[in-house]
Scaffold this motif. Structure first.
Motif, PDB file in Angstrom:
ATOM      1  N   UNK A 191      24.244 -14.278  -2.219  1.00 39.36           N
ATOM      2  CA  UNK A 191      25.115 -13.624  -1.237  1.00 39.36           C
ATOM      3  C   UNK A 191      26.439 -14.363  -1.075  1.00 39.36           C
ATOM      4  N   UNK A 192      26.422 -15.671  -1.343  1.00 40.76           N
ATOM      5  CA  UNK A 192      27.639 -16.471  -1.181  1.00 40.76           C
ATOM      6  C   UNK A 192      28.584 -16.357  -2.372  1.00 40.76           C
ATOM      7  N   UNK A 245      29.851 -10.428  -5.441  1.00 42.77           N
ATOM      8  CA  UNK A 245      28.455 -10.023  -5.612  1.00 42.77           C
ATOM      9  C   UNK A 245      28.026  -9.179  -4.421  1.00 42.77           C
ATOM     10  N   UNK A 246      27.453  -8.039  -4.699  1.00 39.72           N
ATOM     11  CA  UNK A 246      26.912  -7.175  -3.648  1.00 39.72           C
ATOM     12  C   UNK A 246      25.398  -7.081  -3.857  1.00 39.72           C
ATOM     13  N   UNK A 287      21.123 -13.819   5.297  1.00 39.02           N
ATOM     14  CA  UNK A 287      22.049 -13.607   4.181  1.00 39.02           C
ATOM     15  C   UNK A 287      22.195 -12.137   3.803  1.00 39.02           C
ATOM     16  N   UNK A 288      21.312 -11.277   4.310  1.00 34.89           N
ATOM     17  CA  UNK A 288      21.338  -9.865   3.937  1.00 34.89           C
ATOM     18  C   UNK A 288      22.186  -9.068   4.914  1.00 34.89           C
ATOM     19  N   UNK A 289      22.736  -7.956   4.459  1.00 33.23           N
ATOM     20  CA  UNK A 289      23.390  -7.039   5.401  1.00 33.23           C
ATOM     21  C   UNK A 289      22.416  -6.629   6.498  1.00 33.23           C
ATOM     22  N   UNK A 290      22.918  -6.402   7.688  1.00 31.26           N
ATOM     23  CA  UNK A 290      22.060  -6.140   8.845  1.00 31.26           C
ATOM     24  C   UNK A 290      21.156  -4.940   8.629  1.00 31.26           C
TER      25      UNK A 290
END
Length: 252
Positions: free
Chosen positions: A47-48, A52-53, A149-152
């Motif tokens: 994620x960092x 990168x998606x 680290x993930x989208x909500x």
């Protein structure tokens, strides 16, 4: 992705048990103490990365169909592959290591998958409650790091499955104890499935060396009978693969 306890249980049966070659609760406990889920740091590291998606989905359901839908790919369903083996097959292979001499020699299981059909059976389970309660805090720390680290919306979707944050879905399985690997009814079903698979692969009736034991027969008798089916199945599968290789070579 699977919740950590599901992943660790599958990892134990796929890798851990074959490094010791036998099942014992103390050995399972030592393995679980050393095992690392470690998904959180890897997800956080990806994620960092700039550009990168992350696309993370639950392992429940048809993951191949989900992947195809996400990227608009016209993938044709190919049937089930890499299914978990029946518990009785795992027990047989542990007692008869000539068919699986090292942790990485899983070819026999793929041959059985290719030719044999079995009715749905109880999934293999290894962990007692006290083992899980010891490692659960560490798993929760790792899981929390991953969710951060993930989208909500992705984290919310995963967390809707209770296995990520609660042991409630596992109590019945844990209290029932580890899966039995030599139940007579499972050995009989394994024998029947192998017999049909061997015939499907091209093994003749004369290739089968032993009749089906009585339901009350000792495990040793079942092992001899099952080996008498598995050997001709492996030979028939080898002939089938060689014919396929020859056809590819000559362009037929």
């Amino acid at each position: 992705m699977r919740p950590p306890l599901d992943w660790l249980n599958a990892a134990y049966w796929q890798w851990g048990i074959w490094h010791t070659g036998f099942f014992h609760n103390r050995q399972v406990e030592r393995w679980l103490e050393r095992a690392r889920y470690d998904v959180g740091p890897h997800v956080a590291a990806w994620a960092a990365q700039p550009g990168v998606r992350l696309a993370v989905d639950s392992a429940q359901g048809d993951v191949v169909a989900g992947f195809a839908a996400r990227y608009g790919l016209p993938l044709t369903p190919g049937g089930q592959v890499n299914r978990a083996p029946p518990p009785a097959l795992t027990g047989f292979l542990l007692r008869n290591r000539r068919f699986r001499p090292t942790p990485h020699d899983s070819a026999v299981e793929f041959v059985v998958q290719r030719w044999c059909d079995f009715a749905p059976s109880q999934k293999l389970w290894a962990f007692l409650p006290r083992f899980v309660q010891t490692v659960w805090p560490r798993l929760q720390e790792d899981m929390a790091r991953m969710m951060e680290a993930l989208p909500a919306e992705v984290a919310e979707r995963l967390l809707a499955e209770p296995g990520w944050t609660s042991l409630d879905p596992y109590w019945a399985r844990m209290k029932a104890g580890p899966t039995r690997l030599d139940a007579p009814e499972d050995l009989a079903a394994l024998y029947d499935g192998l017999a049909l698979g061997a015939a499907r692969a091209g093994a003749g009736p004369g290739d089968v060396s032993r009749a089906k034991p009585a339901a009350s027969a000792p495990v040793e008798d079942w092992d001899r009978a099952i080996a008498g089916l598995l050997e001709p199945l492996l030979e028939a599968d080898l002939r089938w693969r060689r014919r396929g290789a020859l056809r590819r070579m000559i362009g037929v």
